[in-house]
Motif scaffolding. Structure first.
Motif, PDB file in Angstrom:
ATOM      1  N   ARG A 419      47.752  27.637  42.559  1.00 32.08           N
ATOM      2  CA  ARG A 419      46.448  28.326  42.509  1.00 32.08           C
ATOM      3  C   ARG A 419      45.508  27.644  41.533  1.00 32.08           C
ATOM      4  O   ARG A 419      44.282  27.614  41.742  1.00 32.08           O
ATOM      5  CB  ARG A 419      46.645  29.787  42.115  1.00 32.08           C
ATOM      6  CG  ARG A 419      47.219  30.656  43.243  1.00 32.08           C
ATOM      7  CD  ARG A 419      47.825  31.935  42.704  1.00 32.08           C
ATOM      8  NE  ARG A 419      46.911  32.630  41.807  1.00 32.08           N
ATOM      9  CZ  ARG A 419      47.286  33.438  40.826  1.00 32.08           C
ATOM     10  NH1 ARG A 419      48.591  33.643  40.618  1.00 32.08           N
ATOM     11  NH2 ARG A 419      46.399  34.044  40.074  1.00 32.08           N
ATOM     12  N   ASN A 422      44.021  24.808  43.453  1.00 30.90           N
ATOM     13  CA  ASN A 422      43.094  25.299  44.470  1.00 30.90           C
ATOM     14  C   ASN A 422      41.762  25.731  43.868  1.00 30.90           C
ATOM     15  O   ASN A 422      40.702  25.496  44.455  1.00 30.90           O
ATOM     16  CB  ASN A 422      43.713  26.468  45.230  1.00 30.90           C
ATOM     17  CG  ASN A 422      44.902  26.045  46.069  1.00 30.90           C
ATOM     18  OD1 ASN A 422      45.019  24.876  46.440  1.00 30.90           O
ATOM     19  ND2 ASN A 422      45.799  26.978  46.355  1.00 30.90           N
ATOM     20  N   LEU A 423      41.809  26.351  42.691  1.00 30.75           N
ATOM     21  CA  LEU A 423      40.590  26.829  42.057  1.00 30.75           C
ATOM     22  C   LEU A 423      39.672  25.668  41.683  1.00 30.75           C
ATOM     23  O   LEU A 423      38.465  25.698  41.964  1.00 30.75           O
ATOM     24  CB  LEU A 423      40.923  27.654  40.815  1.00 30.75           C
ATOM     25  CG  LEU A 423      39.727  28.169  40.018  1.00 30.75           C
ATOM     26  CD1 LEU A 423      38.963  29.225  40.815  1.00 30.75           C
ATOM     27  CD2 LEU A 423      40.171  28.732  38.674  1.00 30.75           C
ATOM     28  N   ARG A 430      33.504  22.318  39.431  1.00 30.17           N
ATOM     29  CA  ARG A 430      34.671  22.720  38.644  1.00 30.17           C
ATOM     30  C   ARG A 430      35.579  21.521  38.379  1.00 30.17           C
ATOM     31  O   ARG A 430      36.157  21.395  37.301  1.00 30.17           O
ATOM     32  CB  ARG A 430      35.459  23.799  39.401  1.00 30.17           C
ATOM     33  CG  ARG A 430      34.666  25.063  39.685  1.00 30.17           C
ATOM     34  CD  ARG A 430      35.491  26.012  40.545  1.00 30.17           C
ATOM     35  NE  ARG A 430      34.641  26.845  41.385  1.00 30.17           N
ATOM     36  CZ  ARG A 430      35.074  27.583  42.387  1.00 30.17           C
ATOM     37  NH1 ARG A 430      36.371  27.583  42.687  1.00 30.17           N
ATOM     38  NH2 ARG A 430      34.245  28.321  43.098  1.00 30.17           N
ATOM     39  N   LEU A 471      39.107  26.296  32.210  1.00 24.57           N
ATOM     40  CA  LEU A 471      38.969  27.567  32.926  1.00 24.57           C
ATOM     41  C   LEU A 471      37.914  28.450  32.266  1.00 24.57           C
ATOM     42  O   LEU A 471      37.089  29.078  32.952  1.00 24.57           O
ATOM     43  CB  LEU A 471      40.316  28.285  32.972  1.00 24.57           C
ATOM     44  CG  LEU A 471      41.352  27.763  33.976  1.00 24.57           C
ATOM     45  CD1 LEU A 471      42.699  28.442  33.752  1.00 24.57           C
ATOM     46  CD2 LEU A 471      40.886  27.996  35.409  1.00 24.57           C
ATOM     47  N   LEU A 480      30.226  31.872  40.133  1.00 23.09           N
ATOM     48  CA  LEU A 480      31.464  32.144  40.847  1.00 23.09           C
ATOM     49  C   LEU A 480      31.360  33.436  41.642  1.00 23.09           C
ATOM     50  O   LEU A 480      30.639  34.369  41.246  1.00 23.09           O
ATOM     51  CB  LEU A 480      32.636  32.241  39.874  1.00 23.09           C
ATOM     52  CG  LEU A 480      32.910  31.039  38.971  1.00 23.09           C
ATOM     53  CD1 LEU A 480      34.044  31.358  38.009  1.00 23.09           C
ATOM     54  CD2 LEU A 480      33.250  29.805  39.796  1.00 23.09           C
ATOM     55  N   GLU A 483      35.861  36.926  43.713  1.00 21.42           N
ATOM     56  CA  GLU A 483      37.252  36.507  43.915  1.00 21.42           C
ATOM     57  C   GLU A 483      37.605  35.345  43.005  1.00 21.42           C
ATOM     58  O   GLU A 483      38.700  35.294  42.415  1.00 21.42           O
ATOM     59  CB  GLU A 483      37.486  36.104  45.376  1.00 21.42           C
ATOM     60  CG  GLU A 483      37.416  37.250  46.373  1.00 21.42           C
ATOM     61  CD  GLU A 483      35.984  37.574  46.786  1.00 21.42           C
ATOM     62  OE1 GLU A 483      35.043  36.938  46.254  1.00 21.42           O
ATOM     63  OE2 GLU A 483      35.803  38.473  47.630  1.00 21.42           O
ATOM     64  N   ALA A 484      36.666  34.373  42.858  1.00 21.17           N
ATOM     65  CA  ALA A 484      36.931  33.219  42.000  1.00 21.17           C
ATOM     66  C   ALA A 484      37.026  33.633  40.540  1.00 21.17           C
ATOM     67  O   ALA A 484      37.856  33.117  39.783  1.00 21.17           O
ATOM     68  CB  ALA A 484      35.843  32.166  42.194  1.00 21.17           C
ATOM     69  N   LYS A 485      36.155  34.578  40.107  1.00 23.97           N
ATOM     70  CA  LYS A 485      36.232  35.047  38.719  1.00 23.97           C
ATOM     71  C   LYS A 485      37.570  35.735  38.465  1.00 23.97           C
ATOM     72  O   LYS A 485      38.208  35.524  37.424  1.00 23.97           O
ATOM     73  CB  LYS A 485      35.090  36.021  38.442  1.00 23.97           C
ATOM     74  CG  LYS A 485      33.720  35.374  38.338  1.00 23.97           C
ATOM     75  CD  LYS A 485      32.644  36.409  38.040  1.00 23.97           C
ATOM     76  CE  LYS A 485      31.264  35.770  37.956  1.00 23.97           C
ATOM     77  NZ  LYS A 485      30.207  36.783  37.682  1.00 23.97           N
ATOM     78  N   GLU A 487      40.319  35.230  40.028  1.00 22.71           N
ATOM     79  CA  GLU A 487      41.372  34.207  40.051  1.00 22.71           C
ATOM     80  C   GLU A 487      41.423  33.455  38.725  1.00 22.71           C
ATOM     81  O   GLU A 487      42.498  33.218  38.160  1.00 22.71           O
ATOM     82  CB  GLU A 487      41.104  33.227  41.203  1.00 22.71           C
ATOM     83  CG  GLU A 487      42.168  32.168  41.392  1.00 22.71           C
ATOM     84  CD  GLU A 487      43.414  32.695  42.060  1.00 22.71           C
ATOM     85  OE1 GLU A 487      44.331  31.891  42.316  1.00 22.71           O
ATOM     86  OE2 GLU A 487      43.510  33.903  42.319  1.00 22.71           O
ATOM     87  N   ALA A 488      40.257  33.069  38.191  1.00 22.21           N
ATOM     88  CA  ALA A 488      40.216  32.329  36.932  1.00 22.21           C
ATOM     89  C   ALA A 488      40.737  33.182  35.775  1.00 22.21           C
ATOM     90  O   ALA A 488      41.512  32.702  34.933  1.00 22.21           O
ATOM     91  CB  ALA A 488      38.787  31.861  36.648  1.00 22.21           C
TER      92      ALA A 488
END
Length: 782
Positions: A419, A422-423, A430, A471, A480, A483-485, A487-488
């Protein structure tokens, strides 16, 4: 000036008749009259006249005995004068080793031009069979043939042509000189064109471009390379200038058309393949390796390789294990029966007998390695000596995959590493932040390439503080989605835990050990005993690592302190449950103490993963251990008693009854008496084979050498097939996705076996090609 090097349809049609590919008997022309074609062309006749002009072998040394068992008498080779004191050799008489017969050279070469040719057996297709005659009768037969008028006419034509070709007088002689001069010039040009062909093929480069015009930047690599060479090479420069100045409608054989390029590719590929097949034939024993993958055009490509032990005459006769590419097969069927039939057909089409196969190697798929309906089972039915050896790298990969899934915490760890990749890879912005903060790149995980796991985990373990900083920078500066926030934030929270740091510390060491062994096993020149030794060493390393829990925990604690991460596991932070005490019960310490949590992590996560690896290494490589045990007489000689040696030798000789005899047991017992004093200890099977040959003991230990060669032939992995697929993706890419199968195989073998192609001598191929083309050269246009 732009010049199109493609020929017109008429020229292409004429050139197709002159192609040196299929049906070109000149390249295969032999001095043996029994192998001559029924109809000789003018050039073939001239070639034979030149070749046969030299002194021939004494017939008394090569001719077999007659029907009475008498050797060829010397007097039949000569014509004696009337006074019986002078003799002249019968130079027209020649022996055919293939037909076991005698022939008349001039009659075979020129009788087709006569209305009433000689009917002698010496002028027939089968010749004068030596098994049906007596030499004493030939004393009268040969003079009768010599006095026959058709023979005399053919003899005069033969000697006249020979004189004109060799002495070069008269019209024929001047023409021959001119042809020879042009042939030499074309040979030098063809040598350069051949080098360009091998250069482009070995580097997987395309030959043609958008146009076929000289002096055009889009004319492709083949013409472009020749234009570059023309600046420094006078032969290429002169040749290209002639092509540029060629008038429309005139005929010029320039060797630059796509058809000629394909001819060179095909001929070079066939030469390399024939060399491989000759090596395999000399080696006798071989193993077949097969694997498959779809190419860019969604065609299922099955690669066929052979593995054998080759004695390199160029390197002091050293024995070497080689894996050679044979071909790609377009075959989409998937059942074990169908694939096995395809493999057998591919071997037969290349003249490789299945009965000489001693091993087979495939991946661990059920259709390939299945014991009932798999390919290996079908091949074993046809040849019981074709021992199946599972792919070591696939097996080792499965060991790691199952260990990574042994408990939820380990699966979560690898999922978080993936993950993380992927991020960052989802956005160039990024990724730029990651590069700025860490100076390195992350890698994705792969279930099929276990080496990708060590690459991914190693980077995270080495740059964890910088990755966490990246990160946080992404959260602060990038726009972001929710979902991205999430995930981070989740990744930051996870990698700031002591659990993640401990797992990083442990798995970096586990994966590094596995990867080191994987690299060794992927080599194509090791034997099964080397594989078994490496797996045993890996088991010992894993066991030693399992016993180092305290030192691993201490190392992780130091890393956590450096990152200001609390050195306690997440389970300690959970709400502590208090158990109600009975009236007469004393309250004890809380069960969730720090030591008990560490022990729980060790027992439920660390030990589970380590035990999974150790047990799987033992179970999954049992087949390899069994094969090594079968060959114990030559692998564990110094560790066995005489009774054990006798028992194992008899068992091995019984299995390989076609290759080993009862003498094998006596050889091993004799070898045992001199082994310690003669050879170094801990030699691998290949090293032992070379040691025996180096000391020239192969004559008394011949069957031991055979057993060693068979053992070294057994495959270790299908990594050779994977390397062939890497070349496949370079040769047949999206720009060349319509490439035909024959051209693909020719380019693939020149690329995969490029080192072998560089060692081969293509002089005869170039010479025959140049001589053939020179005959049709338009001299007035030169």
């Amino acid at each position: 000036m732009l010049v199109d090097v493609f020929e017109s349809s008429e020229e292409a049609g004429e050139r197709e008749k002159e192609r040196p590919g299929e049906g070109n008997t000149e390249q295969l022309l032999s001095e043996d009259p029994g192998l001559w074609p029924d109809k000789l062309t003018a050039q073939q006749r001239e070639t034979l006249v030149c070749r046969l002009a030299s002194e021939r072998v004494d017939l008394t040394k090569v001719a077999p005995k007659d029907k009475e068992g008498k050797a060829f008498p010397d007097y039949l080779q000569y014509v004696k004068s009337a006074n019986m004191r002078e003799k002249i050799r019968r130079d027209w008489l020649i022996h055919s080793d293939s037909a076991k017969a005698l022939f008349c050279i001039p009659c075979l070469l020129f009788s087709h031009e006569q209305t009433r040719p000689s009917k002698s057996a010496l002028n027939s297709k089968d010749g004068l069979k030596l098994s049906d005659i007596k030499w004493q009768k030939m004393y009268r037969k040969f003079p009768e043939h010599e006095k026959h008028t058709p023979h005399k006419q053919c003899y005069v034509k033969w000697k006249s042509l020979q004189h004109s070709l060799l002495v070069a007088t008269g019209v024929d002689g001047h023409l021959q000189k001119q042809l020879q001069t042009e042939a030499e010039k074309h040979t030098k040009i063809l040598e350069r064109l051949l080098d360009v062909t091998l250069h482009l093929a070995s580097r997987n480069l395309a030959f043609r471009g958008k146009t076929s015009n000289l002096d055009d930047v889009h004319n492709g690599n083949f013409l472009g390379t020749l234009e570059l060479l023309a600046h420094y090479d006078p032969f290429i420069h002169e040749h290209l200038e002639k092509v540029k100045q060629k008038k429309k409608g005139s005929r010029l054989t320039h060797y630059l058309s796509p058809d000629t390029q394909n001819e060179f590719i095909e001929l070079c590929g066939k030469r390399v393949l024939s060399t491989i097949l000759k090596e395999r034939e000399d080696a006798i024993y071989y193993s077949v390796i097969c694997d498959s993958t779809p190419d860019i055009s969604h065609t299922e490509q099955n690669v066929i390789l052979v593995r054998y032990v080759h004695q390199d005459k160029e390197d002091r006769g050293v024995w070497k294990i080689v894996e050679r590419f044979i071909e790609f097969k377009d075959f989409h069927k998937k059942t074990g029966q169908e694939i096995s039939e395809m493999i057998i057909e591919a071997l037969q089409s290349n003249g490789i007998p299945l009965q000489e196969c001693r091993g087979q190697g495939y991946d661990n798929g059920a259709n390939m390695s299945g014991k009932v309906k798999g390919v290996q089972a079908q091949i074993l039915k046809a040849n019981p000596l074709a021992t199946f050896s599972p792919c070591a790298t696939h097996t080792l990969n499965l060991v790691g995959v199952h260990a990574a899934e042994s408990c939820p915490e380990v699966a979560t760890f690898f999922g978080s590493v993936n993950r993380l990749y992927n991020l960052f890879s989802a956005s160039p912005e990024r990724w730029a932040i990651l590069k700025e903060k860490t100076g390195c790149s992350l890698h994705r995980l792969s279930d099929t390439r276990w080496s990708a796991r060590i690459a991914a985990v190693r980077v995270v373990a080495a740059h964890l503080p910088s990755i966490l900083e990246a990160l946080e920078c992404v959260l602060a500066t990038c726009s972001l989605t929710s979902e991205a926030k999430s995930e981070a934030n989740g990744l930051i929270n996870y990698f700031k835990t002591f659990d993640a740091i401990v797992l990083l510390t442990v798995w970096v060491k586990i994966l590094q050990c596995i990867d080191n062994r994987n690299v060794i096993l992927q080599a194509g020149d090791i034997s099964l005993d080397v594989e078994a030794a490496n797996i045993k060493a890996l088991q010992e390393e894993m066991q030693a690592l399992r016993n180092r829990w305290d030192s691993l925990l201490a190392e992780a604690t130091l890393v956590a302190h450096a990152m200001d991460v609390p050195d306690h596991f997440r389970s300690e932070e959970r709400r502590k449950r208090k158990r109600k005490c009975m009236p007469d019960e004393m309250r004890q310490e809380d069960a969730t103490t720090e030591d008990s949590v560490k022990n729980a992590f060790r027992n439920n996560i660390f030990f589970v993963a380590m035990d999974s690896i150790i047990s799987a290494l033992s179970a999954r490589f049992q087949t390899t251990a069994n094969i090594c045990e079968t060959f114990a007489p030559i692998l564990k000689l110094s560790d066995m008693t005489e009774a054990q040696i006798k028992t194992t030798c008899r068992a091995l000789a019984k299995i390989y009854h076609m290759d080993l005899s009862q003498e094998f047991e006596n050889e091993v017992l004799h070898f045992c008496t001199i082994y310690d004093a003669t050879f170094p200890k801990n030699l691998s099977s290949l090293e032992l084979l070379n040691a025996i040959w180096e000391m020239q003991l192969q004559s008394i230990f011949g069957e031991i050498c055979i057993a060693l060669r068979i053992f070294c032939t057994l495959p270790i992995t299908v990594a050779g097939g994977e390397r062939a697929f890497s070349k496949l993706k370079l040769v047949k890419n999206y720009l060349r996705s319509t490439m035909g199968q024959d051209r693909l195989n020719s380019l693939a073998i020149l690329s995969i076996e490029s080192q072998l192609a560089k060692q081969l001598d293509f002089t005869d191929l170039i010479s025959d090609f140049a001589n053939k083309k020179t005959r049709q050269w338009a001299f007035t246009g030169m």
